[in-house]
Design a protein around this motif. Structure first.
Motif, PDB file in Angstrom:
ATOM      1  N   SER A 183      -3.472  -0.134   2.366  1.00  0.00           N
ATOM      2  CA  SER A 183      -2.707  -0.837   3.406  1.00  0.00           C
ATOM      3  C   SER A 183      -1.745   0.057   4.177  1.00  0.00           C
ATOM      4  O   SER A 183      -0.908  -0.450   4.938  1.00  0.00           O
ATOM      5  CB  SER A 183      -1.928  -2.018   2.785  1.00  0.00           C
ATOM      6  OG  SER A 183      -2.828  -3.006   2.331  1.00  0.00           O
ATOM      7  N   HIS A 184      -1.849   1.372   3.988  1.00  0.00           N
ATOM      8  CA  HIS A 184      -1.022   2.294   4.789  1.00  0.00           C
ATOM      9  C   HIS A 184      -1.733   3.637   4.920  1.00  0.00           C
ATOM     10  O   HIS A 184      -1.686   4.465   4.002  1.00  0.00           O
ATOM     11  CB  HIS A 184       0.360   2.477   4.144  1.00  0.00           C
ATOM     12  CG  HIS A 184       1.313   3.284   4.983  1.00  0.00           C
ATOM     13  ND1 HIS A 184       2.686   3.196   4.818  1.00  0.00           N
ATOM     14  CD2 HIS A 184       1.129   4.196   5.973  1.00  0.00           C
ATOM     15  CE1 HIS A 184       3.285   4.018   5.672  1.00  0.00           C
ATOM     16  NE2 HIS A 184       2.354   4.653   6.384  1.00  0.00           N
ATOM     17  N   VAL A 185      -2.404   3.820   6.043  1.00  0.00           N
ATOM     18  CA  VAL A 185      -3.039   5.107   6.329  1.00  0.00           C
ATOM     19  C   VAL A 185      -2.729   5.503   7.772  1.00  0.00           C
ATOM     20  O   VAL A 185      -2.242   4.701   8.575  1.00  0.00           O
ATOM     21  CB  VAL A 185      -4.580   5.064   6.150  1.00  0.00           C
ATOM     22  CG1 VAL A 185      -4.971   4.491   4.792  1.00  0.00           C
ATOM     23  CG2 VAL A 185      -5.258   4.277   7.257  1.00  0.00           C
ATOM     24  N   HIS A 186      -3.008   6.782   8.074  1.00  0.00           N
ATOM     25  CA  HIS A 186      -2.986   7.279   9.458  1.00  0.00           C
ATOM     26  C   HIS A 186      -4.311   8.001   9.674  1.00  0.00           C
ATOM     27  O   HIS A 186      -4.448   9.175   9.316  1.00  0.00           O
ATOM     28  CB  HIS A 186      -1.804   8.219   9.684  1.00  0.00           C
ATOM     29  CG  HIS A 186      -0.482   7.552   9.455  1.00  0.00           C
ATOM     30  ND1 HIS A 186       0.097   6.716  10.390  1.00  0.00           N
ATOM     31  CD2 HIS A 186       0.340   7.539   8.372  1.00  0.00           C
ATOM     32  CE1 HIS A 186       1.233   6.251   9.910  1.00  0.00           C
ATOM     33  NE2 HIS A 186       1.407   6.719   8.687  1.00  0.00           N
ATOM     34  N   LEU A 187      -5.284   7.279  10.223  1.00  0.00           N
ATOM     35  CA  LEU A 187      -6.624   7.866  10.370  1.00  0.00           C
ATOM     36  C   LEU A 187      -6.600   9.136  11.202  1.00  0.00           C
ATOM     37  O   LEU A 187      -7.388  10.045  10.978  1.00  0.00           O
ATOM     38  CB  LEU A 187      -7.589   6.852  10.993  1.00  0.00           C
ATOM     39  CG  LEU A 187      -8.051   5.698  10.105  1.00  0.00           C
ATOM     40  CD1 LEU A 187      -9.084   4.861  10.851  1.00  0.00           C
ATOM     41  CD2 LEU A 187      -8.619   6.194   8.783  1.00  0.00           C
ATOM     42  N   VAL A 244       2.064  -4.659  14.360  1.00  0.00           N
ATOM     43  CA  VAL A 244       2.992  -3.834  15.138  1.00  0.00           C
ATOM     44  C   VAL A 244       3.802  -3.003  14.156  1.00  0.00           C
ATOM     45  O   VAL A 244       4.268  -3.513  13.133  1.00  0.00           O
ATOM     46  CB  VAL A 244       3.920  -4.736  15.987  1.00  0.00           C
ATOM     47  CG1 VAL A 244       5.062  -3.933  16.587  1.00  0.00           C
ATOM     48  CG2 VAL A 244       3.115  -5.429  17.077  1.00  0.00           C
ATOM     49  N   LYS A 245       3.951  -1.699  14.455  1.00  0.00           N
ATOM     50  CA  LYS A 245       4.698  -0.804  13.566  1.00  0.00           C
ATOM     51  C   LYS A 245       5.989  -0.384  14.236  1.00  0.00           C
ATOM     52  O   LYS A 245       5.977   0.129  15.364  1.00  0.00           O
ATOM     53  CB  LYS A 245       3.854   0.440  13.258  1.00  0.00           C
ATOM     54  CG  LYS A 245       4.554   1.528  12.436  1.00  0.00           C
ATOM     55  CD  LYS A 245       4.692   1.137  10.970  1.00  0.00           C
ATOM     56  CE  LYS A 245       5.325   2.231  10.118  1.00  0.00           C
ATOM     57  NZ  LYS A 245       4.453   3.395   9.909  1.00  0.00           N
ATOM     58  N   ILE A 246       7.088  -0.603  13.543  1.00  0.00           N
ATOM     59  CA  ILE A 246       8.367  -0.122  14.061  1.00  0.00           C
ATOM     60  C   ILE A 246       8.985   0.837  13.048  1.00  0.00           C
ATOM     61  O   ILE A 246       8.711   0.754  11.853  1.00  0.00           O
ATOM     62  CB  ILE A 246       9.348  -1.279  14.359  1.00  0.00           C
ATOM     63  CG1 ILE A 246       9.627  -2.095  13.101  1.00  0.00           C
ATOM     64  CG2 ILE A 246       8.800  -2.181  15.469  1.00  0.00           C
ATOM     65  CD1 ILE A 246      10.741  -3.098  13.284  1.00  0.00           C
ATOM     66  N   ALA A 304       6.468  -0.804   5.198  1.00  0.00           N
ATOM     67  CA  ALA A 304       5.372   0.162   5.103  1.00  0.00           C
ATOM     68  C   ALA A 304       5.474   1.010   3.848  1.00  0.00           C
ATOM     69  O   ALA A 304       4.487   1.623   3.434  1.00  0.00           O
ATOM     70  CB  ALA A 304       5.375   1.066   6.337  1.00  0.00           C
ATOM     71  N   HIS A 305       6.670   1.069   3.275  1.00  0.00           N
ATOM     72  CA  HIS A 305       6.904   1.806   2.030  1.00  0.00           C
ATOM     73  C   HIS A 305       7.816   0.967   1.145  1.00  0.00           C
ATOM     74  O   HIS A 305       8.717   0.280   1.656  1.00  0.00           O
ATOM     75  CB  HIS A 305       7.662   3.120   2.281  1.00  0.00           C
ATOM     76  CG  HIS A 305       7.024   4.050   3.263  1.00  0.00           C
ATOM     77  ND1 HIS A 305       6.012   4.928   2.922  1.00  0.00           N
ATOM     78  CD2 HIS A 305       7.261   4.251   4.577  1.00  0.00           C
ATOM     79  CE1 HIS A 305       5.662   5.634   3.986  1.00  0.00           C
ATOM     80  NE2 HIS A 305       6.398   5.229   5.015  1.00  0.00           N
ATOM     81  N   THR A 306       7.634   1.083  -0.168  1.00  0.00           N
ATOM     82  CA  THR A 306       8.662   0.574  -1.060  1.00  0.00           C
ATOM     83  C   THR A 306       9.964   1.315  -0.731  1.00  0.00           C
ATOM     84  O   THR A 306       9.953   2.545  -0.674  1.00  0.00           O
ATOM     85  CB  THR A 306       8.286   0.860  -2.531  1.00  0.00           C
ATOM     86  OG1 THR A 306       7.062   0.196  -2.823  1.00  0.00           O
ATOM     87  CG2 THR A 306       9.375   0.382  -3.466  1.00  0.00           C
ATOM     88  N   THR A 336      -0.987   4.158   0.453  1.00  0.00           N
ATOM     89  CA  THR A 336      -0.655   5.541   0.071  1.00  0.00           C
ATOM     90  C   THR A 336      -0.027   6.385   1.170  1.00  0.00           C
ATOM     91  O   THR A 336       0.413   7.495   0.895  1.00  0.00           O
ATOM     92  CB  THR A 336      -1.930   6.271  -0.392  1.00  0.00           C
ATOM     93  OG1 THR A 336      -2.832   6.354   0.720  1.00  0.00           O
ATOM     94  CG2 THR A 336      -2.592   5.549  -1.558  1.00  0.00           C
ATOM     95  N   ASP A 337      -0.025   5.903   2.426  1.00  0.00           N
ATOM     96  CA  ASP A 337       0.370   6.757   3.553  1.00  0.00           C
ATOM     97  C   ASP A 337      -0.627   7.894   3.743  1.00  0.00           C
ATOM     98  O   ASP A 337      -0.264   9.013   4.127  1.00  0.00           O
ATOM     99  CB  ASP A 337       1.789   7.297   3.376  1.00  0.00           C
ATOM    100  CG  ASP A 337       2.472   7.620   4.711  1.00  0.00           C
ATOM    101  OD1 ASP A 337       1.846   7.414   5.774  1.00  0.00           O
ATOM    102  OD2 ASP A 337       3.626   8.081   4.689  1.00  0.00           O
ATOM    103  N   LEU A 338      -1.893   7.602   3.477  1.00  0.00           N
ATOM    104  CA  LEU A 338      -2.961   8.597   3.555  1.00  0.00           C
ATOM    105  C   LEU A 338      -2.994   9.257   4.933  1.00  0.00           C
ATOM    106  O   LEU A 338      -2.985   8.582   5.957  1.00  0.00           O
ATOM    107  CB  LEU A 338      -4.300   7.905   3.270  1.00  0.00           C
ATOM    108  CG  LEU A 338      -5.554   8.750   3.132  1.00  0.00           C
ATOM    109  CD1 LEU A 338      -5.348   9.882   2.133  1.00  0.00           C
ATOM    110  CD2 LEU A 338      -6.712   7.879   2.708  1.00  0.00           C
ATOM    111  N   GLY A 339      -3.008  10.583   4.922  1.00  0.00           N
ATOM    112  CA  GLY A 339      -2.939  11.353   6.158  1.00  0.00           C
ATOM    113  C   GLY A 339      -1.619  12.093   6.247  1.00  0.00           C
ATOM    114  O   GLY A 339      -1.493  13.094   6.945  1.00  0.00           O
ATOM    115  N   ASN A 340      -0.631  11.585   5.522  1.00  0.00           N
ATOM    116  CA  ASN A 340       0.701  12.157   5.543  1.00  0.00           C
ATOM    117  C   ASN A 340       0.921  12.906   4.231  1.00  0.00           C
ATOM    118  O   ASN A 340       1.181  12.294   3.198  1.00  0.00           O
ATOM    119  CB  ASN A 340       1.724  11.012   5.679  1.00  0.00           C
ATOM    120  CG  ASN A 340       2.848  11.381   6.620  1.00  0.00           C
ATOM    121  OD1 ASN A 340       3.067  12.551   6.917  1.00  0.00           O
ATOM    122  ND2 ASN A 340       3.555  10.372   7.091  1.00  0.00           N
ATOM    123  N   GLY A 341       0.770  14.218   4.252  1.00  0.00           N
ATOM    124  CA  GLY A 341       0.927  14.980   3.013  1.00  0.00           C
ATOM    125  C   GLY A 341      -0.402  15.140   2.302  1.00  0.00           C
ATOM    126  O   GLY A 341      -1.443  14.685   2.774  1.00  0.00           O
TER     127      GLY A 341
HETATM  128 ZN    ZN Z   1       2.930   6.303   7.361  1.00  0.00          ZN
END
Ligand code: ZN
Length: 365
Positions: free
Chosen positions: A80-84, A171-173, A224-226, A291-296
Protein backbone atom coordinates in the motif's frame (compact mmCIF):
# COMPACT_ATOMS: atom_id res chain seq x y z
CA UNK A 1 -15.90 -23.85 6.30
CA UNK A 2 -19.39 -24.61 7.52
CA UNK A 3 -21.11 -22.52 4.88
CA UNK A 4 -23.65 -24.48 2.86
CA UNK A 5 -21.66 -24.56 -0.32
CA UNK A 6 -22.49 -26.36 -3.54
CA UNK A 7 -19.08 -26.57 -5.13
CA UNK A 8 -20.16 -27.45 -8.67
CA UNK A 9 -22.19 -24.23 -9.00
CA UNK A 10 -20.30 -21.37 -10.60
CA UNK A 11 -22.26 -18.19 -9.92
CA UNK A 12 -19.58 -15.77 -11.05
CA UNK A 13 -19.37 -17.32 -14.49
CA UNK A 14 -23.05 -18.03 -15.03
CA UNK A 15 -24.28 -14.58 -13.99
CA UNK A 16 -21.68 -12.58 -15.86
CA UNK A 17 -22.14 -10.64 -19.04
CA UNK A 18 -23.23 -12.41 -22.20
CA UNK A 19 -19.94 -12.57 -23.98
CA UNK A 20 -18.56 -14.79 -21.23
CA UNK A 21 -21.28 -17.42 -21.58
CA UNK A 22 -19.27 -19.83 -23.64
CA UNK A 23 -15.91 -19.38 -22.01
CA UNK A 24 -14.34 -22.55 -20.70
CA UNK A 25 -14.58 -23.12 -16.97
CA UNK A 26 -12.12 -25.28 -15.08
CA UNK A 27 -12.52 -26.60 -11.56
CA UNK A 28 -9.99 -28.18 -9.28
CA UNK A 29 -9.59 -29.13 -5.65
CA UNK A 30 -7.23 -27.35 -3.27
CA UNK A 31 -6.18 -28.07 0.31
CA UNK A 32 -7.24 -24.75 1.85
CA UNK A 33 -7.72 -21.04 1.27
CA UNK A 34 -7.81 -17.85 3.32
CA UNK A 35 -10.39 -15.12 2.94
CA UNK A 36 -10.64 -13.21 6.22
CA UNK A 37 -10.15 -16.55 7.96
CA UNK A 38 -8.91 -20.02 7.07
CA UNK A 39 -11.11 -22.47 5.20
CA UNK A 40 -10.31 -26.13 4.61
CA UNK A 41 -10.57 -28.17 1.43
CA UNK A 42 -12.19 -26.18 -1.31
CA UNK A 43 -13.14 -26.10 -4.95
CA UNK A 44 -11.54 -23.45 -7.13
CA UNK A 45 -13.24 -22.26 -10.29
CA UNK A 46 -11.22 -20.70 -13.07
CA UNK A 47 -12.90 -18.81 -15.88
CA UNK A 48 -12.43 -15.68 -17.90
CA UNK A 49 -13.93 -13.85 -14.90
CA UNK A 50 -10.92 -14.94 -12.88
CA UNK A 51 -10.53 -17.11 -9.83
CA UNK A 52 -13.27 -17.95 -7.34
CA UNK A 53 -13.14 -20.35 -4.41
CA UNK A 54 -15.88 -22.06 -2.39
CA UNK A 55 -15.36 -24.32 0.62
CA UNK A 56 -16.36 -27.95 0.24
CA UNK A 57 -19.33 -28.96 2.38
CA UNK A 58 -18.06 -30.82 5.47
CA UNK A 59 -19.99 -33.96 4.53
CA UNK A 60 -19.07 -33.89 0.88
CA UNK A 61 -17.36 -36.84 -0.70
CA UNK A 62 -14.00 -35.98 -2.24
CA UNK A 63 -14.69 -33.19 -4.66
CA UNK A 64 -15.96 -34.00 -8.08
CA UNK A 65 -13.23 -31.89 -9.56
CA UNK A 66 -10.92 -34.32 -11.29
CA UNK A 67 -7.78 -32.41 -10.60
CA UNK A 68 -6.12 -31.34 -7.37
CA UNK A 69 -3.46 -28.78 -6.63
CA UNK A 70 -1.54 -29.21 -3.38
CA UNK A 71 -1.33 -26.08 -1.27
CA UNK A 72 -3.47 -23.00 -0.67
CA UNK A 73 -4.78 -19.85 -2.31
CA UNK A 74 -4.89 -16.38 -0.77
CA UNK A 75 -6.17 -13.19 -2.38
CA UNK A 76 -3.44 -11.20 -4.11
CA UNK A 77 -0.98 -9.24 -1.95
CA UNK A 78 -0.92 -5.44 -2.04
CA UNK A 79 1.91 -3.12 -1.04
CA UNK A 80 0.00 0.00 0.00
CA UNK A 81 2.98 2.36 -0.34
CA UNK A 82 5.24 2.27 -3.38
CA UNK A 83 6.79 4.71 -5.85
CA UNK A 84 6.82 2.91 -9.20
CA UNK A 85 8.84 5.73 -10.76
CA UNK A 86 11.75 4.82 -8.47
CA UNK A 87 11.59 1.06 -8.90
CA UNK A 88 11.31 -1.66 -11.56
CA UNK A 89 7.53 -1.90 -12.06
CA UNK A 90 7.75 -5.02 -14.21
CA UNK A 91 9.75 -6.93 -11.59
CA UNK A 92 7.15 -6.67 -8.86
CA UNK A 93 4.73 -9.44 -9.87
CA UNK A 94 7.60 -11.93 -9.82
CA UNK A 95 8.34 -10.54 -6.34
CA UNK A 96 4.91 -11.67 -5.14
CA UNK A 97 2.90 -8.44 -5.43
CA UNK A 98 -0.47 -8.53 -7.18
CA UNK A 99 -1.34 -4.91 -6.44
CA UNK A 100 0.26 -1.66 -5.34
CA UNK A 101 -0.78 1.81 -4.28
CA UNK A 102 1.60 4.43 -5.67
CA UNK A 103 1.83 7.30 -3.19
CA UNK A 104 3.66 9.90 -5.25
CA UNK A 105 4.78 10.02 -8.85
CA UNK A 106 4.24 11.47 -12.29
CA UNK A 107 0.56 10.78 -13.10
CA UNK A 108 1.23 10.43 -16.85
CA UNK A 109 3.75 7.63 -16.24
CA UNK A 110 1.48 6.04 -13.67
CA UNK A 111 -1.50 6.01 -16.03
CA UNK A 112 0.71 4.10 -18.49
CA UNK A 113 1.64 1.48 -15.90
CA UNK A 114 -2.00 1.18 -14.85
CA UNK A 115 -2.77 -0.07 -18.36
CA UNK A 116 0.23 -2.44 -18.42
CA UNK A 117 -0.52 -6.10 -17.62
CA UNK A 118 3.09 -6.82 -16.71
CA UNK A 119 2.87 -4.56 -13.65
CA UNK A 120 0.78 -5.11 -10.50
CA UNK A 121 -2.78 -3.76 -10.40
CA UNK A 122 -2.32 -0.09 -9.64
CA UNK A 123 -4.09 2.68 -7.76
CA UNK A 124 -2.24 5.95 -7.63
CA UNK A 125 -2.18 9.39 -6.05
CA UNK A 126 -0.19 11.27 -8.69
CA UNK A 127 1.84 14.26 -7.60
CA UNK A 128 2.69 15.12 -4.00
CA UNK A 129 0.79 18.20 -2.86
CA UNK A 130 2.85 20.33 -0.50
CA UNK A 131 3.63 23.90 0.59
CA UNK A 132 6.07 26.00 -1.50
CA UNK A 133 9.54 24.72 -0.63
CA UNK A 134 7.98 21.95 1.45
CA UNK A 135 8.95 18.29 1.53
CA UNK A 136 9.77 16.59 -0.82
CA UNK A 137 10.32 19.43 -3.30
CA UNK A 138 14.00 19.80 -2.42
CA UNK A 139 14.88 16.09 -2.37
CA UNK A 140 16.97 14.81 -5.26
CA UNK A 141 14.64 11.87 -5.92
CA UNK A 142 11.60 14.15 -6.14
CA UNK A 143 12.84 15.27 -9.56
CA UNK A 144 11.98 11.81 -10.86
CA UNK A 145 8.47 12.14 -9.46
CA UNK A 146 6.13 15.05 -9.40
CA UNK A 147 5.45 17.68 -6.77
CA UNK A 148 2.73 20.38 -6.74
CA UNK A 149 3.63 23.27 -4.47
CA UNK A 150 0.50 25.22 -3.48
CA UNK A 151 0.11 28.36 -1.39
CA UNK A 152 -3.65 29.02 -1.62
CA UNK A 153 -6.85 27.01 -1.32
CA UNK A 154 -7.58 27.67 -4.99
CA UNK A 155 -4.20 26.31 -6.09
CA UNK A 156 -4.65 23.29 -3.85
CA UNK A 157 -8.03 22.45 -5.36
CA UNK A 158 -6.67 22.82 -8.90
CA UNK A 159 -3.79 20.50 -7.94
CA UNK A 160 -6.21 17.85 -6.67
CA UNK A 161 -8.46 18.23 -9.73
CA UNK A 162 -5.43 17.81 -12.02
CA UNK A 163 -4.46 14.52 -10.37
CA UNK A 164 -8.04 13.23 -10.58
CA UNK A 165 -8.18 14.17 -14.28
CA UNK A 166 -4.98 12.19 -14.80
CA UNK A 167 -6.58 9.10 -13.26
CA UNK A 168 -5.65 9.40 -9.59
CA UNK A 169 -8.07 7.77 -7.16
CA UNK A 170 -6.30 9.02 -4.06
CA UNK A 171 -4.51 12.21 -3.10
CA UNK A 172 -1.08 12.44 -1.43
CA UNK A 173 -0.13 15.37 0.74
CA UNK A 174 3.10 16.01 2.59
CA UNK A 175 3.10 17.44 6.12
CA UNK A 176 6.77 17.34 7.10
CA UNK A 177 7.58 20.16 9.51
CA UNK A 178 11.15 18.82 9.96
CA UNK A 179 12.00 19.49 6.33
CA UNK A 180 10.43 22.82 5.43
CA UNK A 181 7.07 24.61 5.45
CA UNK A 182 3.78 22.67 5.59
CA UNK A 183 0.25 23.30 4.31
CA UNK A 184 -1.77 25.40 6.78
CA UNK A 185 -4.98 24.10 8.37
CA UNK A 186 -7.31 25.97 5.98
CA UNK A 187 -5.62 24.49 2.90
CA UNK A 188 -5.38 21.08 4.51
CA UNK A 189 -9.10 20.94 5.31
CA UNK A 190 -10.00 22.21 1.83
CA UNK A 191 -7.87 19.53 0.17
CA UNK A 192 -9.56 16.83 2.25
CA UNK A 193 -13.08 18.11 1.60
CA UNK A 194 -12.52 18.55 -2.12
CA UNK A 195 -10.75 15.18 -2.51
CA UNK A 196 -13.60 13.45 -0.68
CA UNK A 197 -16.12 15.16 -2.95
CA UNK A 198 -14.26 13.56 -5.88
CA UNK A 199 -14.30 10.13 -4.22
CA UNK A 200 -10.59 10.19 -3.34
CA UNK A 201 -8.99 9.10 -0.08
CA UNK A 202 -6.35 11.50 1.23
CA UNK A 203 -3.05 9.94 2.27
CA UNK A 204 -0.53 12.02 4.21
CA UNK A 205 3.18 11.81 4.87
CA UNK A 206 3.38 13.14 8.44
CA UNK A 207 6.69 13.96 10.08
CA UNK A 208 7.40 16.28 13.00
CA UNK A 209 5.66 17.01 16.29
CA UNK A 210 1.88 17.34 16.04
CA UNK A 211 1.57 16.63 12.30
CA UNK A 212 -0.12 13.23 12.75
CA UNK A 213 -2.78 14.77 14.97
CA UNK A 214 -3.25 17.72 12.59
CA UNK A 215 -3.76 15.35 9.64
CA UNK A 216 -6.22 13.22 11.59
CA UNK A 217 -8.23 16.23 12.81
CA UNK A 218 -8.46 17.54 9.24
CA UNK A 219 -9.96 14.23 8.09
CA UNK A 220 -6.94 12.67 6.35
CA UNK A 221 -7.97 9.08 5.63
CA UNK A 222 -4.63 7.34 5.80
CA UNK A 223 -1.10 7.93 7.06
CA UNK A 224 1.49 6.84 4.48
CA UNK A 225 3.82 5.78 7.30
CA UNK A 226 3.37 4.67 10.87
CA UNK A 227 4.32 7.87 12.77
CA UNK A 228 7.94 7.60 13.93
CA UNK A 229 9.03 11.09 14.99
CA UNK A 230 7.03 11.09 18.24
CA UNK A 231 5.20 8.73 20.54
CA UNK A 232 1.48 9.39 20.02
CA UNK A 233 -0.73 9.61 23.14
CA UNK A 234 -3.01 6.67 23.86
CA UNK A 235 -6.02 9.00 23.64
CA UNK A 236 -5.09 10.15 20.12
CA UNK A 237 -4.43 6.56 19.05
CA UNK A 238 -7.79 5.47 20.44
CA UNK A 239 -9.55 8.22 18.47
CA UNK A 240 -7.65 7.28 15.29
CA UNK A 241 -8.60 3.61 15.65
CA UNK A 242 -12.35 4.25 15.90
CA UNK A 243 -14.77 3.95 13.01
CA UNK A 244 -15.68 7.46 11.95
CA UNK A 245 -17.84 8.64 9.07
CA UNK A 246 -15.57 11.65 8.48
CA UNK A 247 -13.33 9.25 6.55
CA UNK A 248 -14.19 7.95 3.11
CA UNK A 249 -13.81 4.29 4.11
CA UNK A 250 -15.53 4.88 7.46
CA UNK A 251 -12.28 4.90 9.36
CA UNK A 252 -8.72 6.15 9.48
CA UNK A 253 -5.85 3.77 8.61
CA UNK A 254 -2.06 3.56 8.65
CA UNK A 255 0.41 2.05 6.20
CA UNK A 256 3.12 0.22 8.16
CA UNK A 257 6.51 1.06 6.50
CA UNK A 258 8.45 -0.08 9.60
CA UNK A 259 11.41 -1.53 7.71
CA UNK A 260 12.55 1.81 6.25
CA UNK A 261 13.84 2.51 9.76
CA UNK A 262 17.09 0.57 9.90
CA UNK A 263 16.37 -2.00 7.15
CA UNK A 264 16.47 -4.82 9.66
CA UNK A 265 18.89 -3.11 12.07
CA UNK A 266 16.21 -1.44 14.20
CA UNK A 267 16.98 1.85 15.96
CA UNK A 268 15.13 4.62 17.76
CA UNK A 269 12.78 5.51 14.88
CA UNK A 270 11.95 1.83 14.39
CA UNK A 271 11.17 1.44 18.10
CA UNK A 272 8.92 4.52 18.24
CA UNK A 273 7.05 3.46 15.11
CA UNK A 274 6.66 -0.13 16.32
CA UNK A 275 5.29 1.09 19.65
CA UNK A 276 2.79 3.41 17.95
CA UNK A 277 1.71 0.64 15.57
CA UNK A 278 1.35 -1.93 18.34
CA UNK A 279 -1.00 0.40 20.24
CA UNK A 280 -2.94 1.47 17.12
CA UNK A 281 -3.51 -2.17 16.12
CA UNK A 282 -4.33 -3.09 19.72
CA UNK A 283 -6.99 -0.37 19.80
CA UNK A 284 -8.60 -1.85 16.68
CA UNK A 285 -7.02 0.44 14.07
CA UNK A 286 -6.78 -0.59 10.43
CA UNK A 287 -3.19 -1.38 9.38
CA UNK A 288 -2.04 -1.88 5.78
CA UNK A 289 1.17 -3.63 4.76
CA UNK A 290 3.34 -1.13 2.90
CA UNK A 291 7.06 -0.59 2.41
CA UNK A 292 7.71 2.71 0.59
CA UNK A 293 9.17 0.54 -2.18
CA UNK A 294 11.38 2.62 -4.45
CA UNK A 295 12.66 4.73 -1.58
CA UNK A 296 15.91 3.23 -0.30
CA UNK A 297 17.30 -0.26 -0.61
CA UNK A 298 14.26 -2.53 -0.44
CA UNK A 299 13.57 -5.90 -2.08
CA UNK A 300 11.65 -5.73 -5.38
CA UNK A 301 8.52 -7.43 -4.10
CA UNK A 302 7.28 -8.79 -0.81
CA UNK A 303 9.58 -7.73 2.05
CA UNK A 304 9.96 -10.38 4.75
CA UNK A 305 11.50 -7.86 7.17
CA UNK A 306 8.38 -5.67 6.90
CA UNK A 307 6.18 -8.71 7.59
CA UNK A 308 8.34 -9.66 10.58
CA UNK A 309 8.24 -6.09 11.94
CA UNK A 310 4.44 -6.08 11.64
CA UNK A 311 4.27 -9.42 13.41
CA UNK A 312 6.57 -8.19 16.18
CA UNK A 313 4.27 -5.18 16.62
CA UNK A 314 1.36 -7.55 17.22
CA UNK A 315 -0.08 -7.58 13.70
CA UNK A 316 0.09 -11.37 13.40
CA UNK A 317 -1.95 -14.32 12.16
CA UNK A 318 -5.18 -13.31 10.44
CA UNK A 319 -4.41 -9.63 11.13
CA UNK A 320 -1.13 -9.89 9.21
CA UNK A 321 -2.91 -11.52 6.26
CA UNK A 322 -5.66 -8.89 6.41
CA UNK A 323 -3.08 -6.10 6.21
CA UNK A 324 -1.57 -7.71 3.11
CA UNK A 325 -4.36 -9.33 1.09
CA UNK A 326 -6.80 -7.78 -1.36
CA UNK A 327 -10.40 -8.03 -0.10
CA UNK A 328 -11.33 -10.79 -2.56
CA UNK A 329 -10.15 -13.20 -5.22
CA UNK A 330 -10.35 -11.88 -8.77
CA UNK A 331 -8.21 -11.86 -11.87
CA UNK A 332 -5.27 -13.05 -9.78
CA UNK A 333 -4.55 -14.86 -6.53
CA UNK A 334 -1.53 -15.79 -4.44
CA UNK A 335 -0.66 -19.49 -4.68
CA UNK A 336 1.44 -21.15 -1.96
CA UNK A 337 2.44 -24.79 -2.44
CA UNK A 338 2.22 -25.83 1.23
CA UNK A 339 -0.41 -25.59 3.98
CA UNK A 340 0.91 -23.66 7.01
CA UNK A 341 0.99 -25.58 10.29
CA UNK A 342 0.25 -24.07 13.70
CA UNK A 343 3.96 -23.45 14.28
CA UNK A 344 4.79 -22.21 10.76
CA UNK A 345 6.48 -18.80 10.66
CA UNK A 346 3.98 -16.94 8.50
CA UNK A 347 6.55 -14.40 7.34
CA UNK A 348 8.74 -17.17 5.89
CA UNK A 349 5.79 -19.04 4.46
CA UNK A 350 4.35 -15.94 2.75
CA UNK A 351 7.63 -15.52 0.87
CA UNK A 352 6.84 -18.76 -1.03
CA UNK A 353 3.81 -17.15 -2.71
CA UNK A 354 3.46 -16.79 -6.44
CA UNK A 355 1.04 -14.38 -8.12
CA UNK A 356 -1.11 -16.47 -10.47
CA UNK A 357 -3.79 -15.68 -13.02
CA UNK A 358 -6.54 -18.16 -13.88
CA UNK A 359 -4.71 -19.37 -17.04
CA UNK A 360 -1.51 -19.87 -15.04
CA UNK A 361 -3.38 -21.94 -12.44
CA UNK A 362 -4.87 -24.02 -15.24
CA UNK A 363 -1.33 -24.81 -16.34
CA UNK A 364 -0.33 -25.88 -12.78
CA UNK A 365 -3.24 -28.32 -12.77
ZN1 ZN B 1 6.83 7.20 -0.01
Amino acid sequence: MTAAASPPEIPSASTSSLHHDHDPVVEFAIDAYWLGEWHGPATVTLSSDGISVVPDAPTAAPTAAARRIPGVLLPGFRDSHVHLGLTEPRALIAGGLAAVDDLGGDPALLAGWEADNSTPALRFAGAFITAPGGYPSRRAWAAALSVCEVSTIEQAIVAVADQVSAGATMVKIALNSEDGPVLDDAILVSVVEYAHSRGCDVVAHVQGAGEAERAFEAGVDRLAHTPWTERLDDSLIAAMAKTDSRFLAGGHSWVSTLDIHGYGQGGVDFEIASDNLRRFHGAGGTVRYGTDLGNGDLPLGLNQRELAALQNAGVSGDALLRSLCLPSFGAVASYLPTVPEADTDLTEWLMTATVVTAPELMRIT
